[in-house]
Design a protein around this motif. Structure first.
Motif, PDB file in Angstrom:
ATOM      1  N   GLN A 294       0.844  -1.201   0.000  1.00 50.92           N
ATOM      2  CA  GLN A 294       0.000   0.000   0.000  1.00 50.92           C
ATOM      3  C   GLN A 294       0.874   1.244   0.000  1.00 50.92           C
ATOM      4  OE1 GLN A 294      -1.653   0.712   4.198  1.00 50.92           O
ATOM      5  NE2 GLN A 294      -0.905  -1.420   4.334  1.00 50.92           N
ATOM      6  N   LEU A 295       0.273   2.362  -0.359  1.00 49.70           N
ATOM      7  CA  LEU A 295       0.883   3.655  -0.112  1.00 49.70           C
ATOM      8  C   LEU A 295       0.667   4.021   1.348  1.00 49.70           C
ATOM      9  CD1 LEU A 295      -0.252   5.774  -3.214  1.00 49.70           C
ATOM     10  CD2 LEU A 295       2.006   4.773  -2.806  1.00 49.70           C
TER      11      LEU A 295
ATOM     12  N   ARG B   2       1.351   8.013  -6.771  1.00 52.05           N
ATOM     13  CA  ARG B   2       0.603   6.986  -7.511  1.00 52.05           C
ATOM     14  C   ARG B   2       1.316   6.648  -8.820  1.00 52.05           C
ATOM     15  NH1 ARG B   2      -3.883  10.400  -6.331  1.00 52.05           N
ATOM     16  NH2 ARG B   2      -5.234   9.609  -4.668  1.00 52.05           N
ATOM     17  N   THR B   3       1.770   7.684  -9.521  1.00 51.59           N
ATOM     18  CA  THR B   3       2.448   7.468 -10.795  1.00 51.59           C
ATOM     19  C   THR B   3       3.722   6.652 -10.612  1.00 51.59           C
ATOM     20  OG1 THR B   3       1.562   9.533 -11.693  1.00 51.59           O
ATOM     21  CG2 THR B   3       3.530   8.638 -12.759  1.00 51.59           C
TER      22      THR B   3
ATOM     23  N   ILE C 170       7.641   1.069 -10.204  1.00 55.10           N
ATOM     24  CA  ILE C 170       7.932  -0.110  -9.406  1.00 55.10           C
ATOM     25  C   ILE C 170       7.349  -1.356 -10.066  1.00 55.10           C
ATOM     26  CG2 ILE C 170       7.598  -1.195  -7.147  1.00 55.10           C
ATOM     27  CD1 ILE C 170       7.535   1.627  -5.940  1.00 55.10           C
ATOM     28  N   GLU C 171       6.159  -1.215 -10.667  1.00 58.28           N
ATOM     29  CA  GLU C 171       5.547  -2.346 -11.378  1.00 58.28           C
ATOM     30  C   GLU C 171       6.458  -2.907 -12.451  1.00 58.28           C
ATOM     31  OE1 GLU C 171       1.506  -2.167 -12.887  1.00 58.28           O
ATOM     32  OE2 GLU C 171       1.106  -0.495 -11.518  1.00 58.28           O
TER      33      GLU C 171
ATOM     34  N   ARG D  84      -1.831   0.598  -5.990  1.00 55.72           N
ATOM     35  CA  ARG D  84      -2.431   1.653  -6.822  1.00 55.72           C
ATOM     36  C   ARG D  84      -3.952   1.542  -6.813  1.00 55.72           C
ATOM     37  NH1 ARG D  84       0.008   2.496 -12.692  1.00 55.72           N
ATOM     38  NH2 ARG D  84      -0.867   0.398 -12.970  1.00 55.72           N
ATOM     39  N   GLU D  85      -4.484   0.310  -6.830  1.00 51.49           N
ATOM     40  CA  GLU D  85      -5.939   0.123  -6.761  1.00 51.49           C
ATOM     41  C   GLU D  85      -6.489   0.607  -5.422  1.00 51.49           C
ATOM     42  OE1 GLU D  85      -6.462  -4.000  -7.474  1.00 51.49           O
ATOM     43  OE2 GLU D  85      -5.930  -3.879  -9.613  1.00 51.49           O
TER      44      GLU D  85
END
Length: 249
Positions: A197-198, A211-212, A217-218, A245-246
């Motif tokens: 999570q963030l 978020r961007t 990282i993905e 991100r979701e």
């Protein structure tokens, strides 16, 4: 040291749980790379973790900083001044480490969120551990080049702004590991749940950029995540970043 403080993620790669923040030790024989340093109040645990892994402080080749918040920068200047250890970070984070400005959650912001579970106990711990202490650096340095650094572990800095403008994660391609600092965590005393999570939005300088940066990282090939807060996450790091991100919406 506290039981289960040091976690082996791979050969020569250890995540260390400080009082509320993690750091990582990359070992190569007697020498090491240290990624982040915890709160100022974690200094005893930091030095004990190096000793437990067979490293004298002066054998640390460099401290790499994910970002210059007090709970990650805490003992960086001490290691630099006392043992001559260079401290490296993204060029955008260098003036932050010098405290030419401070991108860090304010007391007022914390108090406004004080009704949320966990926020006030976390704030008390942060203050007691040096969360508002003067940890400014006198000699922070930008990375000497792009790509892998010539240090134990051969870490590759990846710029992931948002939490702070110069935040970086560190990729260990050969080991399949991402050391994510505060760009992607797995738990925090102020967070409602556990898992990738963030951090809560009050901690980010630029939430949209945070978020961007998850997309960066993905794109990294790894199946182990070593976060700045929370336990080791084992599983595709790209999937973990997508899940974060979701959740962030």
């Amino acid at each position: 040291m506290r039981e289960n403080t040091i976690v082996e993620a791979a050969q020569g790669v250890h995540l260390v749980h400080g009082s509320n923040t993690n750091w990582v030790v990359l070992s190569d024989g007697d020498s090491a790379t240290l990624i982040d340093t915890g709160y100022p109040g974690d200094r005893g645990e930091l030095l004990a973790s190096l000793e437990a892994l067979g490293h004298a402080p002066e054998a640390v080749r460099a401290v790499l900083v994910t970002h210059a918040h007090n709970d990650h920068l805490g003992s960086a200047d001490h290691l630099n001044r006392t043992f001559g250890v260079p401290v490296l970070m993204h060029e955008a984070e260098v003036p932050h480490a010098r405290r030419e400005f401070l991108h860090q959650v304010s007391v007022g912001q914390v108090l406004r969120q004080g009704w949320r579970p966990g926020v006030l106990p976390w704030a008390v711990h942060a203050l007691r551990s040096g969360g508002k202490a003067d940890v400014r650096m006198t000699q922070p340095e930008a990375f000497p080049q792009e790509g892998p650094l010539d240090l134990p572990g051969r870490p590759v800095p990846v710029h992931t702004p948002g939490h702070t403008p110069g935040h970086c994660v560190y990729h260990l391609p050969d080991a399949g590991i991402v050391i994510s600092g505060d760009a992607l965590v797995t738990a925090h005393p102020t967070a409602r749940g556990r898992g990738p999570q963030l951090l809560p939005a009050m901690f980010d300088t630029d939430r949209d950029a945070a978020r961007t940066s998850l997309a960066r990282i993905e794109s990294l090939s790894a199946d182990v995540l070593l976060p700045g807060h929370g336990p080791v996450h084992r599983g595709a790091v790209g999937e973990a970043a997508r899940r974060a991100r979701e959740l962030a919406g």
